[in-house]
Design an enzyme around this catalytic site. Sequence first.
Site, PDB file in Angstrom:
ATOM      1  N   ARG A  23       0.833  -1.218   0.000  1.00  0.00           N
ATOM      2  CA  ARG A  23       0.000   0.000   0.000  1.00  0.00           C
ATOM      3  C   ARG A  23       0.862   1.260   0.000  1.00  0.00           C
ATOM      4  O   ARG A  23       0.558   2.219  -0.697  1.00  0.00           O
ATOM      5  CB  ARG A  23      -0.947   0.001   1.197  1.00  0.00           C
ATOM      6  CG  ARG A  23      -2.019  -1.089   1.112  1.00  0.00           C
ATOM      7  CD  ARG A  23      -2.843  -1.165   2.378  1.00  0.00           C
ATOM      8  NE  ARG A  23      -1.964  -1.450   3.504  1.00  0.00           N
ATOM      9  CZ  ARG A  23      -2.260  -1.191   4.776  1.00  0.00           C
ATOM     10  NH1 ARG A  23      -3.404  -0.667   5.113  1.00  0.00           N
ATOM     11  NH2 ARG A  23      -1.402  -1.484   5.727  1.00  0.00           N
ATOM     12  N   ASN A  41      -6.071  -2.915   2.504  1.00  0.00           N
ATOM     13  CA  ASN A  41      -6.016  -4.368   2.604  1.00  0.00           C
ATOM     14  C   ASN A  41      -7.430  -4.915   2.738  1.00  0.00           C
ATOM     15  O   ASN A  41      -8.310  -4.242   3.271  1.00  0.00           O
ATOM     16  CB  ASN A  41      -5.217  -4.784   3.845  1.00  0.00           C
ATOM     17  CG  ASN A  41      -3.726  -4.627   3.671  1.00  0.00           C
ATOM     18  OD1 ASN A  41      -3.221  -4.593   2.559  1.00  0.00           O
ATOM     19  ND2 ASN A  41      -3.008  -4.535   4.769  1.00  0.00           N
TER      20      ASN A  41
END
Length: 98
Positions: A23, A41
């Site tokens: 990320r 996520n």
Amino acid sequence: MAAATLLAVDFEVFGLVQGVFFRKYTQDQAIRLGVHGWCMNTYHRTVKGQLEGPREMVKLMKDWLKKTGSPSSRIDKVEFKNEREIQDYTFKNFSIKH
């Protein structure tokens, strides 16, 4: 001259993409390209999100998600859905949702 066409697209990345700073690297790349949106996520151990930006920058970001990712990640596949033209940005920048 007309402004560049803005595209929006949803994505989900499958493989080893959690616990490998995926990320953070995605956010860094999006900022470099000037792409807005978010990523997070999922409980399925994937990373999903949305991209918004000029057509060429979204294409570069999609290629990055498919082929590069973070150094420790393993990308098995990426799904892109709901690609559409938009009139204006929905997001001010690119963020990581928790």
